[in-house]
Design a protein around this motif. Structure first.
Motif, PDB file in Angstrom:
ATOM      1  N   ASP A 167     -55.594 -98.166 -55.864  1.00  0.00           N
ATOM      2  CA  ASP A 167     -55.537 -97.047 -54.907  1.00  0.00           C
ATOM      3  C   ASP A 167     -56.615 -97.225 -53.842  1.00  0.00           C
ATOM      4  OD1 ASP A 167     -54.565 -94.361 -54.135  1.00  0.00           O
ATOM      5  OD2 ASP A 167     -56.568 -93.708 -54.714  1.00  0.00           O
ATOM      6  N   HIS A 188     -49.237 -90.941 -59.098  1.00  0.00           N
ATOM      7  CA  HIS A 188     -50.649 -90.557 -58.946  1.00  0.00           C
ATOM      8  C   HIS A 188     -50.895 -89.566 -57.806  1.00  0.00           C
ATOM      9  CE1 HIS A 188     -50.999 -93.582 -55.711  1.00  0.00           C
ATOM     10  NE2 HIS A 188     -52.159 -93.039 -55.396  1.00  0.00           N
ATOM     11  N   ASP A 189     -50.109 -89.637 -56.733  1.00  0.00           N
ATOM     12  CA  ASP A 189     -50.350 -88.764 -55.578  1.00  0.00           C
ATOM     13  C   ASP A 189     -49.246 -87.724 -55.367  1.00  0.00           C
ATOM     14  OD1 ASP A 189     -52.843 -89.448 -54.547  1.00  0.00           O
ATOM     15  OD2 ASP A 189     -52.079 -91.068 -53.276  1.00  0.00           O
ATOM     16  N   LYS A 224     -49.698 -84.539 -53.347  1.00  0.00           N
ATOM     17  CA  LYS A 224     -49.693 -84.494 -51.875  1.00  0.00           C
ATOM     18  C   LYS A 224     -48.456 -83.791 -51.325  1.00  0.00           C
ATOM     19  CE  LYS A 224     -52.987 -88.105 -51.117  1.00  0.00           C
ATOM     20  NZ  LYS A 224     -53.347 -89.410 -50.592  1.00  0.00           N
ATOM     21  N   HIS A 279     -55.064 -82.304 -53.880  1.00  0.00           N
ATOM     22  CA  HIS A 279     -53.878 -82.978 -54.414  1.00  0.00           C
ATOM     23  C   HIS A 279     -54.018 -83.453 -55.851  1.00  0.00           C
ATOM     24  CE1 HIS A 279     -55.887 -86.804 -53.392  1.00  0.00           C
ATOM     25  NE2 HIS A 279     -55.008 -87.401 -54.151  1.00  0.00           N
ATOM     26  N   HIS A 295     -57.823 -91.004 -60.588  1.00  0.00           N
ATOM     27  CA  HIS A 295     -57.469 -92.112 -59.690  1.00  0.00           C
ATOM     28  C   HIS A 295     -58.383 -92.263 -58.477  1.00  0.00           C
ATOM     29  CE1 HIS A 295     -54.875 -89.278 -57.250  1.00  0.00           C
ATOM     30  NE2 HIS A 295     -55.252 -90.074 -56.272  1.00  0.00           N
ATOM     31  N   HIS A 296     -59.190 -91.260 -58.146  1.00  0.00           N
ATOM     32  CA  HIS A 296     -60.122 -91.469 -57.031  1.00  0.00           C
ATOM     33  C   HIS A 296     -61.403 -92.174 -57.477  1.00  0.00           C
ATOM     34  CE1 HIS A 296     -58.429 -88.890 -53.549  1.00  0.00           C
ATOM     35  NE2 HIS A 296     -57.497 -89.590 -54.164  1.00  0.00           N
TER      36      HIS A 296
HETATM   37 FE   LIG Z   1     -55.137 -89.596 -54.199  1.00  0.00          FE
END
Ligand SMILES: [Fe+2]
Ligand SMILES: [Fe+2]
Length: 347
Positions: A307, A226-227, A230, A251, A283-284
């Protein structure tokens, strides 16, 4: 005025966590790495600086006013400098800070009254960098276990290819998950991704029992991926910093772009790619938090909830670690639009 600068002993200095325990009007000396360095101008056109200094115990945001002193102590020297015309790059530099604690609009304000540029041969960045509190070997083992738990072979192969064939792993295992706020330290991205995956998987198992159909393979793969954006959104220099791509694209969009590239190269099934891609972009959980779409599948609900919990708990812990022992509530924290409470003592 030129002088001799002798090597400093750390015991004369407070670490950043200790400074945050001091009452208002105290003075302090500390050393750390500059993780943010911004020059601004006040209403009268006078320059001032907003500087964040980090050490292994935390970060401190300070203001440097025009009357403050700047010194260069490299190579055993010690002489005053003009920060605008000294040719030194302060971001990522090791510095010694003299400062005081004031109050401004009922908030604590740290003023840095003297900033000395230190020689990184004597004060290397690793003296001040923070690491995940969980051992690297444990995180790496949990990560490998989680991949092995993905029972759908093509999906497991895809996740393995992303991290190991396409070379993400070397960076992923040491990267921070943020510049400030949460998991902003070496190994933070791995710690956060593993924690989200375990939390989401356990939640998914719970809801399976309660007859909600959830695809646990997608949950684990989505959590680990998911990240990944980054990796392009931050650089480590050696303190975490936002890259131009991080500012300009962020990201989530970066991560989705990386994911689509890998999905194409690896020939990932288009339906799986859609479901996984949805987890990454949603996802945020909210548009105002940077997700272009809201979660609309059980897997996306669960990963975005995990998350959020993981971010919140890590942020809460870092705030409590830095909180003065005689208070139970933080100052107002603009980043999360609230104050945080220690809660009742479990004892
Ligand atoms: Fe994130
Ligand atoms: Fe995350």
């Amino acid at each position: 005025m030129k002088g001799k600068f002798s090597l400093l002993t750390m015991k004369n200095f407070l670490n950043i966590r200790e400074i945050k325990q001091l009452p208002k009007n105290s003075e302090f000396e500390t050393m750390g790495l500059v993780s943010k360095f911004i020059r601004r101008k006040d209403r009268n056109d006078n320059p001032f600086w907003e500087i964040t200094v980090s050490d292994s115990s935390g970060d401190i945001d300070g203001k440097v006013w025009q009357a403050s002193g700047w010194r260069n102590t490299q190579g055993g020297d010690d002489f005053p400098i003009d920060p605008d015309n000294c040719g030194l790059k302060f971001e990522g530099a090791s510095v010694k800070i003299h400062g005081n604690i004031a109050e401004f609009r009922e908030q604590v304000q740290y003023n840095f009254t003297e900033i000395s540029y230190l020689d990184q041969n004597d004060y290397p960045p690793k003296m001040f960098t923070r690491h995940s509190p969980v051992k690297a070997e444990i995180l790496e083992e949990l990560f490998m276990h989680l991949i092995a738990e993905i029972s759908h072979e093509p999906l497991r192969n895809f996740v393995e290819a992303v991290f190991f064939k396409h070379g993400l792993w070397e960076k992923f295992k040491i990267w921070p998950a943020a510049v400030t706020l949460h998991h902003a330290y070496t190994g933070g991205l791995l710690e956060h991704s593993v924690s989200v995956a375990i939390g989401a998987r356990d939640m998914a198992e719970h809801y399976e029992t309660f007859t909600i159909p959830v695809n646990i393979d997608l949950i684990i793969a989505g959590s680990l991926l998911h990240d990944i954006g980054k990796l392009e959104a931050y650089s480590v220099n050696p303190a975490p910093q936002v890259t131009i791509s991080g500012s300009a694209i962020e990201h989530i969009a970066l991560g989705y772009g990386m994911f689509r590239r890998f999905a194409e190269i690896e020939g990932l099934d288009e339906d799986i790619a859609k479901a996984l891609g949805h987890i990454i972009v949603s996802h945020h959980g909210k548009r105002e938090y940077g997700s272009p779409v809201l979660p609309i599948t059980p897997e996306a609900f669960i990963v975005s909830a995990a998350d959020n919990v993981d971010f919140s708990l890590n942020y809460w812990k870092s705030q409590m670690d830095a909180l003065n022992s005689d208070t139970d509530v933080t100052d107002y924290l603009p980043a999360i639009d609230r104050r945080l409470w220690r809660g009742i003592n479990p004892a």
